[in-house]
Design a protein around this motif. Sequence first.
Motif, PDB file in Angstrom:
ATOM      1  N   PHE A 220      40.849 103.199  20.030  1.00  0.00           N
ATOM      2  CA  PHE A 220      41.097 102.013  20.833  1.00  0.00           C
ATOM      3  C   PHE A 220      42.560 101.597  20.686  1.00  0.00           C
TER       4      PHE A 220
ATOM      5  N   GLN B 290      36.566  89.815  21.340  1.00  0.00           N
ATOM      6  CA  GLN B 290      36.748  88.763  20.350  1.00  0.00           C
ATOM      7  C   GLN B 290      35.894  87.558  20.710  1.00  0.00           C
TER       8      GLN B 290
ATOM      9  N   TYR C  76      43.364 101.745  16.847  1.00  0.00           N
ATOM     10  CA  TYR C  76      42.276 101.795  15.886  1.00  0.00           C
ATOM     11  C   TYR C  76      41.458 103.060  16.097  1.00  0.00           C
TER      12      TYR C  76
ATOM     13  N   TYR D 149      34.084  89.656  16.180  1.00  0.00           N
ATOM     14  CA  TYR D 149      34.107  90.474  17.375  1.00  0.00           C
ATOM     15  C   TYR D 149      32.690  90.982  17.644  1.00  0.00           C
TER      16      TYR D 149
ATOM     17  N   GLN E  15      44.557  86.100  19.999  1.00  0.00           N
ATOM     18  CA  GLN E  15      43.599  87.034  20.568  1.00  0.00           C
ATOM     19  C   GLN E  15      44.152  88.443  20.594  1.00  0.00           C
ATOM     20  N   LEU E  16      43.378  89.389  20.068  1.00  0.00           N
ATOM     21  CA  LEU E  16      43.690  90.801  20.112  1.00  0.00           C
ATOM     22  C   LEU E  16      42.821  91.399  21.208  1.00  0.00           C
TER      23      LEU E  16
ATOM     24  N   VAL F  25      36.549  81.997  21.652  1.00  0.00           N
ATOM     25  CA  VAL F  25      37.298  82.772  22.639  1.00  0.00           C
ATOM     26  C   VAL F  25      36.442  83.056  23.870  1.00  0.00           C
TER      27      VAL F  25
ATOM     28  N   THR G  25      33.754  98.391  24.304  1.00  0.00           N
ATOM     29  CA  THR G  25      34.965  97.935  23.646  1.00  0.00           C
ATOM     30  C   THR G  25      34.674  96.728  22.756  1.00  0.00           C
ATOM     31  N   LEU G  26      35.707  96.230  22.094  1.00  0.00           N
ATOM     32  CA  LEU G  26      35.547  95.096  21.202  1.00  0.00           C
ATOM     33  C   LEU G  26      35.950  93.813  21.914  1.00  0.00           C
TER      34      LEU G  26
ATOM     35  N   PHE H 281      41.452  94.484  23.417  1.00  0.00           N
ATOM     36  CA  PHE H 281      41.239  95.904  23.246  1.00  0.00           C
ATOM     37  C   PHE H 281      41.088  96.623  24.574  1.00  0.00           C
ATOM     38  N   GLY H 282      41.535  97.883  24.584  1.00  0.00           N
ATOM     39  CA  GLY H 282      41.252  98.768  25.696  1.00  0.00           C
ATOM     40  C   GLY H 282      39.799  99.234  25.614  1.00  0.00           C
ATOM     41  N   SER H 283      39.399 100.018  26.580  1.00  0.00           N
ATOM     42  CA  SER H 283      37.998 100.438  26.693  1.00  0.00           C
ATOM     43  C   SER H 283      37.642 101.582  25.751  1.00  0.00           C
TER      44      SER H 283
ATOM     45  N   ARG I 273      48.479  92.238  21.553  1.00  0.00           N
ATOM     46  CA  ARG I 273      48.480  90.820  21.227  1.00  0.00           C
ATOM     47  C   ARG I 273      49.787  90.211  21.698  1.00  0.00           C
TER      48      ARG I 273
END
Lengths: 113, 111
Positions: free
Chosen positions: A89, B46, A36, B36, A100-101, B59, B43-44, A103-105, A93
């Motif tokens: 990012f 969820q 993203y 989110y 749940q997706l 979550v 970061t994101l 994410f990296g930092s 998954r």
Amino acid sequence: QQQVRQSPQSLTVWEGGTTVLTCSYEDSTFNYFPWYQQFPGEGPALLISILSVSDKKEDGRFTTFFNKREKKLSLHIIDSQPGDSATYFCAARGSSGSWQLIFGSGTQLTVMP
Amino acid sequence: AQTIHQWPVAEIKAVGSPLSLGCTIKGKSSPNLYWYWQATGGTLQQLFYSITVGQVESVVQLNLSASRPKDDQFILSTEKLLLSHSGFYLCAWGGQNTEVFFGKGTRLTVV
């Protein structure tokens, strides 16, 4: 473990250069990996994604590579432009049954003109 | 084409006050919906997901709750805001085995 590591934290490249961002993970059930792009104050926009059955996907100047054995993925941006300056990012998954997706930092990219 | 609309765009709220954020998805029947949270520069994370009307799964616990009153609507709320609730809230839609698309987000500042 459900964790995605991303590097570098920040990166500066010159206009026209190649940008390389990397991510690694440990959970072998991960099978979908999107990247993203997020500009300040905006929601993330899907840039490119790859499934674990592939090792490369290309979309214009953006290419993502996937190495299942090493559990690593990367994003290459060729001919980087100042307009590419944003935070990137990677995410991951798991297989069927996972909602749940993760994410990296993030990597803050600056492309200097 | 599918569109996702989040409201409000930004909020400044006092600690201890209630909160309600919403999003609406148009052009997609029975979407999977997600909330989110993103700290500034972070970061994101969820928070919730919903695969059908009336059903929401948590979550991570952040003293927030979510509801899906309609097929195309997802609501995030709390009765008492904490300073730690400040951040960027993003609604997203997609599928379990498909891509996930985000809205423009709501910037929340708790003072």
